[in-house]
Every structure is written in C-alpha cells, then in structure tokens.
Design a protein around this motif. Structure first.
Motif, PDB file in Angstrom:
ATOM      1  N   ARG A   1       0.865  -1.186   0.000  1.00 57.55           N
ATOM      2  CA  ARG A   1       0.000   0.000   0.000  1.00 57.55           C
ATOM      3  C   ARG A   1       0.893   1.224   0.000  1.00 57.55           C
ATOM      4  O   ARG A   1       1.386   1.663   1.032  1.00 57.55           O
ATOM      5  CB  ARG A   1      -0.914   0.002   1.222  1.00 57.55           C
ATOM      6  CG  ARG A   1      -1.993   1.074   1.131  1.00 57.55           C
ATOM      7  CD  ARG A   1      -2.928   1.039   2.317  1.00 57.55           C
ATOM      8  NE  ARG A   1      -4.028   1.982   2.150  1.00 57.55           N
ATOM      9  CZ  ARG A   1      -4.906   2.277   3.094  1.00 57.55           C
ATOM     10  NH1 ARG A   1      -4.816   1.706   4.281  1.00 57.55           N
ATOM     11  NH2 ARG A   1      -5.869   3.149   2.858  1.00 57.55           N
ATOM     12  N   THR A   2       1.113   1.767  -1.169  1.00 56.26           N
ATOM     13  CA  THR A   2       2.031   2.888  -1.331  1.00 56.26           C
ATOM     14  C   THR A   2       1.320   4.061  -1.973  1.00 56.26           C
ATOM     15  O   THR A   2       0.223   3.923  -2.528  1.00 56.26           O
ATOM     16  CB  THR A   2       3.236   2.481  -2.194  1.00 56.26           C
ATOM     17  OG1 THR A   2       2.780   2.169  -3.527  1.00 56.26           O
ATOM     18  CG2 THR A   2       3.946   1.266  -1.620  1.00 56.26           C
ATOM     19  N   VAL A   3       1.941   5.222  -1.894  1.00 57.41           N
ATOM     20  CA  VAL A   3       1.369   6.434  -2.480  1.00 57.41           C
ATOM     21  C   VAL A   3       2.434   7.143  -3.301  1.00 57.41           C
ATOM     22  O   VAL A   3       3.635   6.994  -3.049  1.00 57.41           O
ATOM     23  CB  VAL A   3       0.817   7.378  -1.404  1.00 57.41           C
ATOM     24  CG1 VAL A   3      -0.316   6.709  -0.646  1.00 57.41           C
ATOM     25  CG2 VAL A   3       1.895   7.817  -0.434  1.00 57.41           C
ATOM     26  N   VAL A   4       1.963   7.919  -4.270  1.00 59.95           N
ATOM     27  CA  VAL A   4       2.846   8.704  -5.122  1.00 59.95           C
ATOM     28  C   VAL A   4       2.491  10.175  -4.937  1.00 59.95           C
ATOM     29  O   VAL A   4       1.325  10.560  -5.087  1.00 59.95           O
ATOM     30  CB  VAL A   4       2.695   8.306  -6.604  1.00 59.95           C
ATOM     31  CG1 VAL A   4       3.560   9.191  -7.481  1.00 59.95           C
ATOM     32  CG2 VAL A   4       3.061   6.840  -6.798  1.00 59.95           C
TER      33      VAL A   4
ATOM     34  N   GLN B   1       2.449   4.043   2.469  1.00 57.22           N
ATOM     35  CA  GLN B   1       1.504   4.939   3.127  1.00 57.22           C
ATOM     36  C   GLN B   1       1.650   4.900   4.641  1.00 57.22           C
ATOM     37  O   GLN B   1       1.500   5.930   5.313  1.00 57.22           O
ATOM     38  CB  GLN B   1       0.063   4.597   2.733  1.00 57.22           C
ATOM     39  CG  GLN B   1      -0.955   5.540   3.371  1.00 57.22           C
ATOM     40  CD  GLN B   1      -2.300   5.524   2.687  1.00 57.22           C
ATOM     41  OE1 GLN B   1      -2.386   5.409   1.469  1.00 57.22           O
ATOM     42  NE2 GLN B   1      -3.362   5.630   3.455  1.00 57.22           N
ATOM     43  N   HIS B   2       1.953   3.737   5.222  1.00 58.51           N
ATOM     44  CA  HIS B   2       2.080   3.691   6.678  1.00 58.51           C
ATOM     45  C   HIS B   2       3.297   4.479   7.159  1.00 58.51           C
ATOM     46  O   HIS B   2       3.299   5.017   8.270  1.00 58.51           O
ATOM     47  CB  HIS B   2       2.144   2.239   7.181  1.00 58.51           C
ATOM     48  CG  HIS B   2       3.411   1.517   6.840  1.00 58.51           C
ATOM     49  ND1 HIS B   2       3.583   0.803   5.669  1.00 58.51           N
ATOM     50  CD2 HIS B   2       4.590   1.396   7.508  1.00 58.51           C
ATOM     51  CE1 HIS B   2       4.783   0.270   5.643  1.00 58.51           C
ATOM     52  NE2 HIS B   2       5.425   0.616   6.745  1.00 58.51           N
ATOM     53  N   VAL B   3       4.331   4.588   6.322  1.00 58.44           N
ATOM     54  CA  VAL B   3       5.496   5.398   6.680  1.00 58.44           C
ATOM     55  C   VAL B   3       5.119   6.880   6.652  1.00 58.44           C
ATOM     56  O   VAL B   3       5.483   7.656   7.555  1.00 58.44           O
ATOM     57  CB  VAL B   3       6.667   5.117   5.719  1.00 58.44           C
ATOM     58  CG1 VAL B   3       7.825   6.073   5.980  1.00 58.44           C
ATOM     59  CG2 VAL B   3       7.125   3.671   5.868  1.00 58.44           C
ATOM     60  N   LEU B   4       4.383   7.281   5.631  1.00 60.85           N
ATOM     61  CA  LEU B   4       3.923   8.663   5.531  1.00 60.85           C
ATOM     62  C   LEU B   4       3.030   9.018   6.720  1.00 60.85           C
ATOM     63  O   LEU B   4       3.216  10.056   7.378  1.00 60.85           O
ATOM     64  CB  LEU B   4       3.156   8.849   4.220  1.00 60.85           C
ATOM     65  CG  LEU B   4       2.454  10.194   4.010  1.00 60.85           C
ATOM     66  CD1 LEU B   4       3.477  11.315   3.927  1.00 60.85           C
ATOM     67  CD2 LEU B   4       1.590  10.153   2.758  1.00 60.85           C
ATOM     68  N   THR B   5       2.069   8.147   7.014  1.00 61.73           N
ATOM     69  CA  THR B   5       1.165   8.413   8.134  1.00 61.73           C
ATOM     70  C   THR B   5       1.926   8.451   9.454  1.00 61.73           C
ATOM     71  O   THR B   5       1.647   9.283  10.329  1.00 61.73           O
ATOM     72  CB  THR B   5       0.071   7.336   8.195  1.00 61.73           C
ATOM     73  OG1 THR B   5      -0.590   7.262   6.927  1.00 61.73           O
ATOM     74  CG2 THR B   5      -0.960   7.663   9.265  1.00 61.73           C
ATOM     75  N   GLY B   6       2.918   7.572   9.612  1.00 59.30           N
ATOM     76  CA  GLY B   6       3.710   7.559  10.837  1.00 59.30           C
ATOM     77  C   GLY B   6       4.465   8.861  11.051  1.00 59.30           C
ATOM     78  O   GLY B   6       4.540   9.368  12.183  1.00 59.30           O
ATOM     79  N   ALA B   7       5.018   9.423   9.973  1.00 62.15           N
ATOM     80  CA  ALA B   7       5.727  10.699  10.086  1.00 62.15           C
ATOM     81  C   ALA B   7       4.785  11.815  10.493  1.00 62.15           C
ATOM     82  O   ALA B   7       5.124  12.682  11.306  1.00 62.15           O
ATOM     83  CB  ALA B   7       6.417  11.025   8.764  1.00 62.15           C
ATOM     84  N   LEU B   8       3.567  11.805   9.951  1.00 62.12           N
ATOM     85  CA  LEU B   8       2.588  12.833  10.294  1.00 62.12           C
ATOM     86  C   LEU B   8       2.084  12.652  11.731  1.00 62.12           C
ATOM     87  O   LEU B   8       1.889  13.627  12.461  1.00 62.12           O
ATOM     88  CB  LEU B   8       1.421  12.788   9.309  1.00 62.12           C
ATOM     89  CG  LEU B   8       1.752  13.229   7.874  1.00 62.12           C
ATOM     90  CD1 LEU B   8       0.623  12.854   6.923  1.00 62.12           C
ATOM     91  CD2 LEU B   8       2.015  14.729   7.807  1.00 62.12           C
TER      92      LEU B   8
ATOM     93  N   ALA C   1       6.181  -1.162 -12.712  1.00 53.26           N
ATOM     94  CA  ALA C   1       7.127  -1.437 -11.629  1.00 53.26           C
ATOM     95  C   ALA C   1       7.620  -0.112 -11.071  1.00 53.26           C
ATOM     96  O   ALA C   1       8.134   0.726 -11.805  1.00 53.26           O
ATOM     97  CB  ALA C   1       8.301  -2.259 -12.138  1.00 53.26           C
ATOM     98  N   ARG C   2       7.434   0.091  -9.762  1.00 54.52           N
ATOM     99  CA  ARG C   2       7.847   1.329  -9.102  1.00 54.52           C
ATOM    100  C   ARG C   2       8.807   0.975  -7.964  1.00 54.52           C
ATOM    101  O   ARG C   2       8.480   0.156  -7.109  1.00 54.52           O
ATOM    102  CB  ARG C   2       6.643   2.076  -8.534  1.00 54.52           C
ATOM    103  CG  ARG C   2       5.583   2.468  -9.555  1.00 54.52           C
ATOM    104  CD  ARG C   2       4.425   3.157  -8.840  1.00 54.52           C
ATOM    105  NE  ARG C   2       3.395   3.604  -9.745  1.00 54.52           N
ATOM    106  CZ  ARG C   2       2.344   2.877 -10.113  1.00 54.52           C
ATOM    107  NH1 ARG C   2       2.222   1.645  -9.655  1.00 54.52           N
ATOM    108  NH2 ARG C   2       1.433   3.363 -10.925  1.00 54.52           N
TER     109      ARG C   2
ATOM    110  N   GLY D   1      -4.300   9.873  -6.353  1.00 51.13           N
ATOM    111  CA  GLY D   1      -5.462  10.212  -5.565  1.00 51.13           C
ATOM    112  C   GLY D   1      -5.129  10.893  -4.248  1.00 51.13           C
ATOM    113  O   GLY D   1      -5.732  11.905  -3.892  1.00 51.13           O
ATOM    114  N   LEU D   2      -4.181  10.335  -3.481  1.00 49.93           N
ATOM    115  CA  LEU D   2      -3.835  10.944  -2.202  1.00 49.93           C
ATOM    116  C   LEU D   2      -3.209  12.318  -2.408  1.00 49.93           C
ATOM    117  O   LEU D   2      -3.424  13.240  -1.611  1.00 49.93           O
ATOM    118  CB  LEU D   2      -2.886  10.040  -1.413  1.00 49.93           C
ATOM    119  CG  LEU D   2      -2.416  10.621  -0.075  1.00 49.93           C
ATOM    120  CD1 LEU D   2      -3.584  10.929   0.840  1.00 49.93           C
ATOM    121  CD2 LEU D   2      -1.425   9.690   0.604  1.00 49.93           C
TER     122      LEU D   2
END
Length: 551
Positions: A43-46, A117-124, A231-232, A316-317
């Motif tokens: 579950r990642t975000v761009v 996404q969990h890394v991004l949310t954790g930082a916030l 592939a990302r 989207g995010l």
C-alpha cells in the motif's frame, strides 16, 4: 474560539491539522482507530514534488530516506533484443538519483516521491504528537453532527464517547465517509474503473531507482494478468509491481500471483526468475467518484471523502493533500478574522473543479486507451499516442496528471492594465525560487508558504549579491514596503533575483497555499490592494443568523 474538528486520522486529516496549527489554529482529530497503522508494503502512495515538500514542511522531517524519488520513467516495448526486452525512451532521465525525470521531449520534470503509506502516516502522527495545538482522540467514532450559526457539535462513540464542540468540522474520513453521509451529500460515480493485482517484493531489477511501464509483455496471455505491468521502486531494493486486470471479477489466487511474479521477473531479466522476497500482496480497485457538495455550512469534506480517482497512475492521495492545503488557510482566515463566505465557498469551487477536470480527462481516455482505438477524434492534443498519455498520468503532467490551476476561481482579481505575463499562469502554483526574507536570510519561496500570510515577491536582479541592508531602503523598496503594510491582510515582502518569465521590477502576489494571484509591472499599490482583497474573498463579511439559517 472553538477548535476545528477534523474527522479521520489518515494522511489528509493529519496534514490538515498540522497546516492549521502552522497558522495558529487549534484542532481536534477524531480517530476511530487505536492510533496505529499496520505496515503494508504493497500500500504505497505517489506524491508530486511540491506535495511531498508540503508534507515535509509540516512533518518537520525529510521523506526522502523513507521513500524514493524516481530517477525517471521508462517504457518497455514489445521488442526482443538478444532475448531481452528492450527499453524505450519515453520518460527517461539522465541518471539514477537525479532530482528530476525528463520528458519525451527532453524537458526536465520534478521527480515524484514513492513512499509506503504507513510510513507517511507515521511521520505525520509523530509531528502531531509534538504539536500542542492538535489533540488526537483515538478510539473515537463519529456518529452525530449538529451545527448552528456559532459552531458545530459532534458526538463520538467508543470507550470515551463524548460530545465535541468546534468552530468548523472537516470530514477526512475516507470513501465511506460518515461525515458525508450525515450531511446527506451524494457521491455519484463509477465503481471498479480499473483493477490491479499488486505485489511488493525485494529483488534486483534492471535500472535500479527507475520506474518502468510494460505495455505489451511478450508473455501476455488471456484471462487475469493479461494487461500492462508497472514497476515502481521503493527503498532498500523493494519494488511495487502492478498488473492491470481485465474487466470482471476474476479471482486472483496466491498461487496465480506467485506464478505471474516469476513469469514477469524472468521476462524482464531474460534469465530464470531471480531470487526475491515477497513482502505483501493485494488487489487494488480504482473507483471514480465526486461528491456533489464539499461544503454544508460549517462542515466540509476532503480527500477520499470528497473524491476518488486513480486510473492511469493519477495520484489520488496527492489531490487529497492539496485539498487540505487549500482549505487550511481559508479556515485559518475565518477562524482568526470572522467568516468570509466567498472565501470558504471557494474551497469547493476551486478543488472540485480541478478534480472534476481530471476525472473527465480519464473518462475520455479510458475506453479508447484500454480498447486500443484511435485517440485523435476523442481527446484534444492526443497525437502523441497511447504511451505518452500513460506516462503523463504516472509522471504527473498533462490533463491526466498535472496539478490543477485555479484559473476560474471566485478569488481571481479583476483584470487591470498593470498585469504582466510570467511563466506561471494566474491560479497555478508558483515556482520555488530563492528569495531574500525580511530578516535578510536566503530561503526557498516554498518555505514561506502555509503561514497564513500573503506573499509579495519583488523580482529585482542584483539584490542577491548585496546584503539586504544595502538595498532595502533604496529605489522602489520603500514604496513597495508601504504598499504591503497597507494590504487588508498580513503579508510578507520577499525579494527574488529572478523568476521564470518575469521582467525586472515585476511584483508577484502569492496566496498562502502558493498559488499565483497576479503579476504586476512595477509597484502599483491600488492594484495590489485590489488583488489582495479579491484573493481573500472580497471585503470581510460576518454572516448573520438569518443568512446562516438559509444556507
């Protein structure tokens, strides 16, 4: 004045709370979870480069070490060279680790950030824990909203169920938004526009730190996994792979997914499947929906509660975070200075129009691009073909991916003879140039955003080589400083050596969220004042009880 109630503790809700705190507005964030996010590698975000910078400013930490800015994008074509798939040249960059990707025509582009996404949310979350103006209430599920002229009252269920009093309430509570349902806001659109099988794995692939898209794999079969593959790269040798699934509800079993992973890795390397560590899998379903209203009195919706999009790599995010950035300074202005109804209404007018345009573009292209038909008769400017359109979505450019501009905003000032053109269209985000701040320090323009103040930027070549004290009282500076002091809202005067497309002595007026209000040729106090007043929604107007009841 009561705090702003933010419903939902995902990236959009946490970003909004931090953006409000940066402008000295307290908030309470209602989180229905225990306050922990389960790690999901798939579950990642761009995020576009400027949106990632917004989060980094608010979180107070660089996201780069946790994510990856792609060195570029490449298109894998259906072509065999000594048994290997050849790389195309669309979206290539000059080397791994570069700050940006190049377009098909060689123009430099800011690199997007790819992050779990969990890394991004954790930082916030960590930033919220340090912020005294934000209260995070976990295990608090919203079930009631009541609003009147003076504020909003919300009730939550849970171990500590209680009533909350707020000045405004913003629903950042996702696709199944309780806020949206309680306000009876319709959410029309399309379900399952696209489906992707997703896998996160640690392995070695060609061209590390470079994302790529395989339109027509030679091993393409019928049934599931018959579509394109993306592939990302992430950090530490982790990759996210997406396989476009055909329409329908074909079951993606673990055995079938593992088989396609091996098949794909073998096809890309030209050898037997390289070793890999499978970290996470899933099926990602893309929906396209747009809320009819984004504001009901003192209640707003943002992020997935207001819109769903994501076909063709659109972010989207990223759009949800832009919702938060747009709304924060408007709520802060109303919180500090009283309701400005035109200003608050402009949130829906600006953000909904931008997202609607992206959804229309995707809906135009989707049946043609996936069906393999011609594009010219359907989509204006589509002569570059299918590949370039797909790359636009993934790279964050063009109608499918570029950040929207608020050209038709109700906050746009009236035209005047003093307006001059620059490379940034009115309503678009300004370029991140180096400026001299009022204390004489050199900073990036972006660093001054989100503080609740308008920014006035004078383009003055030569000022960068002298200390500010040598020129701050010379030439047009005293007159401009006086004009800035007289503006109807707090403003900061900055000076730039240059700005793309701007002549010397051009004066830029920039909103707190970084969008250009106007560019004026020289110091024009009356025109500057008029533009600033328009950017704030016109003269301040305090809503009466009768008007509030009519809304």
């Amino acid at each position: 004045m009561d705090p702003v109630i933010v419903v939902g503790a995902g990236p959009v809700g946490l970003t909004l709370a931090l953006a409000l705190a940066r402008q000295e507005v307290p908030s309470v964030v209602l989180d229905e979870t225990p306050g922990r996010d389960a790690p999901r590698a798939a579950r990642t975000v761009v995020l576009r480069e400027d949106t990632a910078a917004l989060v980094e400013r608010l979180a107070g930490v660089p996201l780069g070490p946790a994510g990856l800015r792609w060195a570029g994008w490449r298109l894998l074509r259906r072509k065999q060279v000594t048994g290997e798939v050849a790389f195309g040249d669309i979206g290539t960059a000059d080397g791994a680790g570069s700050a940006g990707a190049a377009s098909a025509d060689g123009v430099g582009l800011p690199a997007p950030l790819h992050i779990a996404q969990h890394v991004l949310t954790g930082a916030l979350r960590a930033a919220v824990a340090r912020e005294p103006l934000v209260e995070l209430a976990t295990d608090s599920r919203l079930d009631t909203i009541e609003q009147e002229a003076a504020g909003v009252t919300a009730h939550t269920r849970g171990p500590a169920g209680t009533w909350w009093r707020g000045s405004y309430l913003v629903g950042c509570d996702g696709p199944r938004s309780t806020v949206r349902k309680l306000q009876d806001i319709r959410f029309p659109g399309r379900t399952a526009v696209e489906r992707h099988a997703v896998a996160a794995l640690r392995t070695e692939l060609p061209r590390p730190e470079e994302a790529f898209l395989h339109r027509m794999p030679p091993w393409r079969t019928t049934g599931p996994f018959a579509g394109e593959i993306t592939a990302r790269p992430l950090r530490d040798g982790v990759w996210r792979l997406d396989w476009l699934l055909p329409p329908g509800k074909d079951l993606v079993t673990p055995e079938l997914l593992v088989s396609r992973i091996r098949e794909t890795l073998t096809g890309w390397t030209g050898e037997s499947a390289p070793s890999y560590e499978l970290l996470d899998t899933g099926v990602h379903t893309v929906h396209h929906r747009l809320a009819r209203r984004w504001r009901v009195g003192r209640v707003f919706v943002a992020g997935d509660a207001a819109h769903l999009l994501g076909a063709f790599g659109t972010h989207g995010l990223d759009e949800g975070l832009r919702d938060a950035d747009n709304l924060a300074w408007k709520l802060a202005t109303a919180w500090h200075h009283g309701p400005h109804e035109t200003l608050l209404d402009s949130y829906q007018a600006e953000r909904r129009a931008v997202v609607a345009a992206r959804l229309r573009a995707a809906d135009q292209v989707l049946p043609v691009l996936r069906g393999g038909g011609g594009l010219r008769s359907y989509v204006p400017g589509a002569a570059r073909g299918h590949d370039a359109l797909l790359m636009d979505g993934h790279l964050g450019r063009g109608a499918l991916g570029a950040p929207g501009a608020y050209a038709d905003s109700p906050l746009a000032p009236p035209g005047c003879e003093a307006e001059v053109p620059v490379d940034t269209p009115v309503g678009a985000s300004v370029a991140d140039v180096v400026v001299t701040a009022e204390d004489g320090s050199f900073v990036q323009l972006r660093e001054r955003l989100g503080r609740g103040a308008l920014l006035v930027v004078l383009v003055a070549p030569g000022t960068g080589v002298w200390e500010r004290r040598h020129w701050v009282g010379a030439g047009i500076m005293p007159r401009l400083a006086a004009a800035v002091t007289a503006l109807p809202h707090r403003a900061e005067l900055l000076v730039a050596e240059s700005y793309p497309g701007a002549a010397p002595h051009t004066v830029l007026l920039v909103r707190p969220d970084g969008h250009l209000v106007t560019a004026l040729g020289g110091v024009r106090p009356a025109d500057l004042y008029t533009a600033a007043e328009a950017a704030l929604g016109g003269p301040a107007h305090t809503e009466t009880r009768a008007e509030a009841g009519a809304r």
